[in-house]
Write a protein that holds these residues in place. Structure first.
Motif, PDB file in Angstrom:
ATOM      1  N   UNK A  66       0.811  -1.215   0.000  1.00  0.00           N
ATOM      2  CA  UNK A  66       0.000   0.000   0.000  1.00  0.00           C
ATOM      3  C   UNK A  66       0.848   1.270   0.000  1.00  0.00           C
ATOM      4  N   UNK A  67       2.103   1.151  -0.438  1.00  0.00           N
ATOM      5  CA  UNK A  67       2.941   2.337  -0.565  1.00  0.00           C
ATOM      6  C   UNK A  67       2.270   3.266  -1.570  1.00  0.00           C
ATOM      7  N   UNK A  68       2.241   4.542  -1.252  1.00  0.00           N
ATOM      8  CA  UNK A  68       1.534   5.503  -2.091  1.00  0.00           C
ATOM      9  C   UNK A  68       2.520   6.467  -2.742  1.00  0.00           C
ATOM     10  N   UNK A  69       2.058   7.090  -3.803  1.00  0.00           N
ATOM     11  CA  UNK A  69       2.886   8.064  -4.521  1.00  0.00           C
ATOM     12  C   UNK A  69       3.355   9.169  -3.589  1.00  0.00           C
ATOM     13  N   UNK A  70       2.527   9.531  -2.636  1.00  0.00           N
ATOM     14  CA  UNK A  70       2.903  10.624  -1.735  1.00  0.00           C
ATOM     15  C   UNK A  70       4.043  10.242  -0.795  1.00  0.00           C
ATOM     16  N   UNK A  71       4.391   8.936  -0.715  1.00  0.00           N
ATOM     17  CA  UNK A  71       5.513   8.485   0.107  1.00  0.00           C
ATOM     18  C   UNK A  71       6.855   8.675  -0.606  1.00  0.00           C
ATOM     19  N   UNK A  72       6.827   8.837  -1.927  1.00  0.00           N
ATOM     20  CA  UNK A  72       8.065   8.902  -2.715  1.00  0.00           C
ATOM     21  C   UNK A  72       8.986  10.043  -2.271  1.00  0.00           C
ATOM     22  N   UNK A  73       8.499  11.278  -2.078  1.00  0.00           N
ATOM     23  CA  UNK A  73       9.425  12.334  -1.629  1.00  0.00           C
ATOM     24  C   UNK A  73      10.143  11.984  -0.313  1.00  0.00           C
ATOM     25  N   UNK A  74       9.447  11.323   0.590  1.00  0.00           N
ATOM     26  CA  UNK A  74      10.080  10.933   1.858  1.00  0.00           C
ATOM     27  C   UNK A  74      11.175   9.898   1.631  1.00  0.00           C
ATOM     28  N   UNK A  75      10.927   8.952   0.728  1.00  0.00           N
ATOM     29  CA  UNK A  75      11.942   7.930   0.445  1.00  0.00           C
ATOM     30  C   UNK A  75      13.135   8.560  -0.263  1.00  0.00           C
ATOM     31  N   UNK A  76      12.898   9.521  -1.132  1.00  0.00           N
ATOM     32  CA  UNK A  76      14.012  10.212  -1.799  1.00  0.00           C
ATOM     33  C   UNK A  76      14.824  10.993  -0.773  1.00  0.00           C
ATOM     34  N   UNK A  77      14.161  11.596   0.186  1.00  0.00           N
ATOM     35  CA  UNK A  77      14.865  12.303   1.270  1.00  0.00           C
ATOM     36  C   UNK A  77      15.742  11.304   2.037  1.00  0.00           C
ATOM     37  N   UNK A  78      15.215  10.126   2.313  1.00  0.00           N
ATOM     38  CA  UNK A  78      15.989   9.075   2.980  1.00  0.00           C
ATOM     39  C   UNK A  78      17.188   8.695   2.112  1.00  0.00           C
ATOM     40  N   UNK A  79      16.976   8.599   0.794  1.00  0.00           N
ATOM     41  CA  UNK A  79      18.062   8.214  -0.118  1.00  0.00           C
ATOM     42  C   UNK A  79      19.226   9.199  -0.044  1.00  0.00           C
ATOM     43  N   UNK A  80      18.925  10.487   0.006  1.00  0.00           N
ATOM     44  CA  UNK A  80      20.008  11.475   0.128  1.00  0.00           C
ATOM     45  C   UNK A  80      20.745  11.300   1.451  1.00  0.00           C
ATOM     46  N   UNK A  81      20.012  11.041   2.509  1.00  0.00           N
ATOM     47  CA  UNK A  81      20.652  10.820   3.809  1.00  0.00           C
ATOM     48  C   UNK A  81      21.559   9.592   3.750  1.00  0.00           C
ATOM     49  N   UNK A  82      21.024   8.492   3.216  1.00  0.00           N
ATOM     50  CA  UNK A  82      21.787   7.244   3.142  1.00  0.00           C
ATOM     51  C   UNK A  82      23.040   7.441   2.300  1.00  0.00           C
ATOM     52  N   UNK A  83      22.888   8.116   1.181  1.00  0.00           N
ATOM     53  CA  UNK A  83      24.028   8.340   0.293  1.00  0.00           C
ATOM     54  C   UNK A  83      25.129   9.140   0.979  1.00  0.00           C
ATOM     55  N   UNK A  84      24.754  10.149   1.763  1.00  0.00           N
ATOM     56  CA  UNK A  84      25.725  11.099   2.300  1.00  0.00           C
ATOM     57  C   UNK A  84      26.243  10.780   3.703  1.00  0.00           C
ATOM     58  N   UNK A  85      25.587   9.903   4.432  1.00  0.00           N
ATOM     59  CA  UNK A  85      25.989   9.653   5.814  1.00  0.00           C
ATOM     60  C   UNK A  85      27.152   8.664   5.914  1.00  0.00           C
ATOM     61  N   UNK A  86      27.958   8.845   6.933  1.00  0.00           N
ATOM     62  CA  UNK A  86      29.014   7.883   7.239  1.00  0.00           C
ATOM     63  C   UNK A  86      28.507   6.809   8.189  1.00  0.00           C
TER      64      UNK A  86
END
Length: 107
Positions: A66-86
């Motif tokens: 039941x993942x919704x389109x409106x969840x995508x911006x939050x997951x992209x925000x997580x992706x930037x965090x994951x990419x940049x964090x040590x």
């Protein structure tokens, strides 16, 4: 929903997250979002700078289909965090985050 001020975002990240608010872009990015969330689940990732509840809610929605389109911006925000964090060293998770970001950039 995640608080936007928890993760410092550069201008490019902010633009991509905003881009995901478009319904068509969000639809096309959902598969890459699911891959990132699955990798994070496998790796038992805990986001120190983010409220865990937000990540877990999205992850549980994904599992229940039941993942919704409106969840995508939050997951992209997580992706930037994951990419940049040590704090996260798992290359599978970092690569999934990079792929999601590239997918959104190319849309």
């Amino acid at each position: 929903m995640m608080e936007q001020n928890r993760i410092p975002m550069d201008e490019n990240a902010t633009k991509l997250i905003k881009k995901c608010e478009d319904s068509e872009i969000a639809s096309e990015g959902m598969g890459a979002c699911q891959v990132l969330l699955e990798e994070m689940d496998k790796g038992d990732v805990v986001l120190k700078d983010e409220p865990g509840k937000s990540y877990m809610e999205i992850s549980n929605k994904m599992k229940s289909q039941s993942m919704e389109k409106r969840d995508v911006p939050s997951v992209v925000r997580i992706a930037f965090y994951v990419r940049d964090t040590d704090d996260i060293s798992d290359e599978y998770i970092k690569n999934a985050a990079r792929r999601l970001i590239r997918t959104i950039e190319e849309l």
